[in-house]
Design a protein around this motif. Structure first.
Motif, PDB file in Angstrom:
ATOM      1  N   LEU A  19     -34.106  63.272 -11.388  1.00  0.00           N
ATOM      2  CA  LEU A  19     -33.071  62.984 -10.405  1.00  0.00           C
ATOM      3  C   LEU A  19     -33.410  61.650  -9.764  1.00  0.00           C
ATOM      4  CD1 LEU A  19     -32.655  66.451  -8.666  1.00  0.00           C
ATOM      5  CD2 LEU A  19     -31.385  65.525 -10.591  1.00  0.00           C
ATOM      6  N   LEU A  20     -32.405  60.922  -9.305  1.00  0.00           N
ATOM      7  CA  LEU A  20     -32.661  59.611  -8.728  1.00  0.00           C
ATOM      8  C   LEU A  20     -31.926  59.415  -7.430  1.00  0.00           C
ATOM      9  CD1 LEU A  20     -29.870  57.872  -9.633  1.00  0.00           C
ATOM     10  CD2 LEU A  20     -31.057  58.025 -11.802  1.00  0.00           C
ATOM     11  N   SER A  21     -31.926  60.441  -6.591  1.00  0.00           N
ATOM     12  CA  SER A  21     -31.111  60.383  -5.388  1.00  0.00           C
ATOM     13  C   SER A  21     -31.903  59.997  -4.147  1.00  0.00           C
ATOM     14  CB  SER A  21     -30.451  61.743  -5.151  1.00  0.00           C
ATOM     15  OG  SER A  21     -31.420  62.761  -5.137  1.00  0.00           O
ATOM     16  N   THR A  22     -32.914  59.144  -4.272  1.00  0.00           N
ATOM     17  CA  THR A  22     -33.586  58.633  -3.094  1.00  0.00           C
ATOM     18  C   THR A  22     -32.741  57.538  -2.491  1.00  0.00           C
ATOM     19  OG1 THR A  22     -34.806  57.148  -4.523  1.00  0.00           O
ATOM     20  CG2 THR A  22     -35.896  59.173  -3.907  1.00  0.00           C
ATOM     21  N   PRO A  23     -32.588  57.490  -1.161  1.00  0.00           N
ATOM     22  CA  PRO A  23     -31.691  56.530  -0.543  1.00  0.00           C
ATOM     23  C   PRO A  23     -31.986  55.083  -0.920  1.00  0.00           C
ATOM     24  CG  PRO A  23     -32.378  58.178   1.040  1.00  0.00           C
ATOM     25  CD  PRO A  23     -33.180  58.413  -0.194  1.00  0.00           C
ATOM     26  N   SER A 190     -30.405  59.243 -14.898  1.00  0.00           N
ATOM     27  CA  SER A 190     -31.851  59.415 -14.986  1.00  0.00           C
ATOM     28  C   SER A 190     -32.306  59.611 -16.429  1.00  0.00           C
ATOM     29  CB  SER A 190     -32.286  60.616 -14.137  1.00  0.00           C
ATOM     30  OG  SER A 190     -32.076  60.376 -12.772  1.00  0.00           O
ATOM     31  N   ILE A 191     -31.540  60.395 -17.183  1.00  0.00           N
ATOM     32  CA  ILE A 191     -31.885  60.606 -18.585  1.00  0.00           C
ATOM     33  C   ILE A 191     -31.764  59.295 -19.361  1.00  0.00           C
ATOM     34  CG2 ILE A 191     -31.310  61.841 -20.704  1.00  0.00           C
ATOM     35  CD1 ILE A 191     -30.329  64.156 -18.960  1.00  0.00           C
ATOM     36  N   ARG A 208     -24.663  50.276 -10.822  1.00  0.00           N
ATOM     37  CA  ARG A 208     -24.244  51.678 -10.922  1.00  0.00           C
ATOM     38  C   ARG A 208     -25.020  52.550  -9.949  1.00  0.00           C
ATOM     39  NH1 ARG A 208     -23.375  49.920 -16.359  1.00  0.00           N
ATOM     40  NH2 ARG A 208     -21.451  50.808 -17.255  1.00  0.00           N
ATOM     41  N   ILE A 209     -26.337  52.337  -9.870  1.00  0.00           N
ATOM     42  CA  ILE A 209     -27.156  53.127  -8.960  1.00  0.00           C
ATOM     43  C   ILE A 209     -26.770  52.839  -7.509  1.00  0.00           C
ATOM     44  CG2 ILE A 209     -29.510  53.658  -8.221  1.00  0.00           C
ATOM     45  CD1 ILE A 209     -28.645  54.547 -11.081  1.00  0.00           C
ATOM     46  N   ALA A 210     -26.451  51.591  -7.214  1.00  0.00           N
ATOM     47  CA  ALA A 210     -26.034  51.248  -5.856  1.00  0.00           C
ATOM     48  C   ALA A 210     -24.746  51.981  -5.481  1.00  0.00           C
ATOM     49  CB  ALA A 210     -25.844  49.735  -5.742  1.00  0.00           C
ATOM     50  N   LEU A 212     -23.744  54.802  -6.740  1.00  0.00           N
ATOM     51  CA  LEU A 212     -24.100  56.209  -6.583  1.00  0.00           C
ATOM     52  C   LEU A 212     -24.690  56.460  -5.202  1.00  0.00           C
ATOM     53  CD1 LEU A 212     -24.567  59.075  -7.683  1.00  0.00           C
ATOM     54  CD2 LEU A 212     -26.730  58.261  -8.641  1.00  0.00           C
ATOM     55  N   GLN A 213     -25.586  55.566  -4.759  1.00  0.00           N
ATOM     56  CA  GLN A 213     -26.205  55.739  -3.447  1.00  0.00           C
ATOM     57  C   GLN A 213     -25.166  55.636  -2.328  1.00  0.00           C
ATOM     58  OE1 GLN A 213     -29.035  56.845  -3.324  1.00  0.00           O
ATOM     59  NE2 GLN A 213     -29.924  56.343  -5.317  1.00  0.00           N
ATOM     60  N   GLU A 214     -24.183  54.766  -2.502  1.00  0.00           N
ATOM     61  CA  GLU A 214     -23.119  54.641  -1.516  1.00  0.00           C
ATOM     62  C   GLU A 214     -22.335  55.935  -1.370  1.00  0.00           C
ATOM     63  OE1 GLU A 214     -20.737  51.384  -2.761  1.00  0.00           O
ATOM     64  OE2 GLU A 214     -22.268  49.868  -2.310  1.00  0.00           O
ATOM     65  N   LYS A 215     -22.128  56.624  -2.500  1.00  0.00           N
ATOM     66  CA  LYS A 215     -21.384  57.880  -2.490  1.00  0.00           C
ATOM     67  C   LYS A 215     -22.222  59.016  -1.906  1.00  0.00           C
ATOM     68  CE  LYS A 215     -17.593  56.427  -4.574  1.00  0.00           C
ATOM     69  NZ  LYS A 215     -16.269  56.464  -3.900  1.00  0.00           N
ATOM     70  N   VAL A 216     -23.522  59.019  -2.254  1.00  0.00           N
ATOM     71  CA  VAL A 216     -24.372  60.137  -1.885  1.00  0.00           C
ATOM     72  C   VAL A 216     -24.869  60.023  -0.456  1.00  0.00           C
ATOM     73  CG1 VAL A 216     -26.552  61.305  -2.406  1.00  0.00           C
ATOM     74  CG2 VAL A 216     -25.091  60.548  -4.273  1.00  0.00           C
ATOM     75  N   PHE A 217     -25.203  58.796  -0.036  1.00  0.00           N
ATOM     76  CA  PHE A 217     -25.774  58.597   1.289  1.00  0.00           C
ATOM     77  C   PHE A 217     -24.983  57.551   2.075  1.00  0.00           C
ATOM     78  CE2 PHE A 217     -29.306  59.803  -1.509  1.00  0.00           C
ATOM     79  CZ  PHE A 217     -29.792  60.918  -0.842  1.00  0.00           C
ATOM     80  N   PRO A 218     -23.697  57.765   2.304  1.00  0.00           N
ATOM     81  CA  PRO A 218     -22.885  56.738   2.993  1.00  0.00           C
ATOM     82  C   PRO A 218     -23.361  56.458   4.411  1.00  0.00           C
ATOM     83  CG  PRO A 218     -21.702  58.822   2.852  1.00  0.00           C
ATOM     84  CD  PRO A 218     -22.913  58.960   1.978  1.00  0.00           C
ATOM     85  N   SER A 219     -23.924  57.448   5.075  1.00  0.00           N
ATOM     86  CA  SER A 219     -24.344  57.268   6.460  1.00  0.00           C
ATOM     87  C   SER A 219     -25.589  56.396   6.567  1.00  0.00           C
ATOM     88  CB  SER A 219     -24.618  58.626   7.120  1.00  0.00           C
ATOM     89  OG  SER A 219     -25.661  59.307   6.442  1.00  0.00           O
ATOM     90  N   ASN A 220     -26.310  56.234   5.449  1.00  0.00           N
ATOM     91  CA  ASN A 220     -27.535  55.453   5.480  1.00  0.00           C
ATOM     92  C   ASN A 220     -27.301  53.984   5.146  1.00  0.00           C
ATOM     93  OD1 ASN A 220     -28.904  57.761   6.033  1.00  0.00           O
ATOM     94  ND2 ASN A 220     -29.512  58.155   3.923  1.00  0.00           N
ATOM     95  N   LEU A 221     -26.040  53.613   4.865  1.00  0.00           N
ATOM     96  CA  LEU A 221     -25.733  52.241   4.483  1.00  0.00           C
ATOM     97  C   LEU A 221     -25.040  51.529   5.618  1.00  0.00           C
ATOM     98  CD1 LEU A 221     -24.419  52.969   0.889  1.00  0.00           C
ATOM     99  CD2 LEU A 221     -26.686  52.171   1.548  1.00  0.00           C
ATOM    100  N   GLY A 222     -25.165  50.195   5.602  1.00  0.00           N
ATOM    101  CA  GLY A 222     -24.510  49.395   6.616  1.00  0.00           C
ATOM    102  C   GLY A 222     -25.184  49.507   7.955  1.00  0.00           C
TER     103      GLY A 222
END
Length: 222
Positions: A19-23, A190-191, A208-210, A212-222
């Motif tokens: 998995l690659l969901s670290t902020p 990840s695979i 692409r990863i960026a 994904l991070q925007e979708k998964v952790f929107p509150s941590n951006l900006g």
């Protein structure tokens, strides 16, 4: 020399590897892998999707009209919340291959090409109409890459196989992103990275990863 990916302990197209969901998308450069972390329950939309079932008639008439190929295509591109099963006659045999989508009970006839099957999967998966065409293209591209990988494996060209499979997983993940299936998308990305670690340096992969991070952790951006 790389080993045959279809006989390795963690073969492609089975369970997800990382998995690659670290902020901050922090890589572990020692082994070329992305540090494992879990998606927060509030950020994943996978579980919010209602279960959908697509039944494909594989009775004699529809089978002659290509329903087995359609079944394979749909099974190969289905996201986690969509199950694809074969079934007996759905009636309207002259309009085959026939499929039905549950729980809505929507009937679709003449679903006889991979493009029609991929379009159907895009629509039932809730993809925005503006993205159906690109999603369909990605689905079919992923399947084509998988077939090419199988051909290269039979020739013993395992390095090429890994590269093709990695590209296929990226295409599949792009489609899952359009479906808001973020947890499944991160698993596919990840695979892809595990199969071909060099893509870590790719600008397109980083982008692409960026996203994904925007979708998964929107509150941590900006």
């Amino acid at each position: 020399m790389k080993a045959n990916p279809y006989t390795a302990n963690s073969p492609p197209f089975s369970s997800p590897i990382f998995l690659l969901s670290t902020p901050n998308f922090t890589p572990n450069h020692a082994n070329g892998r992305i540090i494992k972390a879990s998606l927060s329950p509030s950020s994943s939309s996978d579980e919010k999707k209602s279960k959908i079932e697509i039944r494909v008639c594989t009775n004699r008439t529809c089978r002659r009209q290509g329903s087995l190929e359609i079944f394979q295509v749909l099974s190969g591109i289905a996201p986690p919340h969509v199950s694809v099963i074969s079934c007996g006659c759905l009636g309207r045999c002259g309009a085959g291959p026939n499929v039905v989508v549950l729980p809505e009970g929507a009937f679709l006839g003449h679903c006889g090409t991979p493009i029609k099957a991929a379009n159907l999967m895009s629509l039932v998966s809730g993809i925005d109409s503006s993205e159906v065409e690109s999603s369909t293209e990605n689905c079919l591209k992923a399947l084509a890459l998988r077939k090419r990988a199988e051909d290269e494996t039979s020739l013993g060209n395992f390095s090429i196989t890994y590269n093709l499979l990695s590209q296929g997983y990226i295409c599949h993940a792009d489609t899952l992103m359009a479906m808001d299936q973020f947890e499944a998308a991160e698993e596919s990305y990840s695979i892809a990275l595990e199969l071909e670690p060099s893509i870590r340096r790719s600008r397109s992969f980083k982008a692409r990863i960026a996203r994904l991070q925007e979708k998964v952790f929107p509150s941590n951006l900006g």
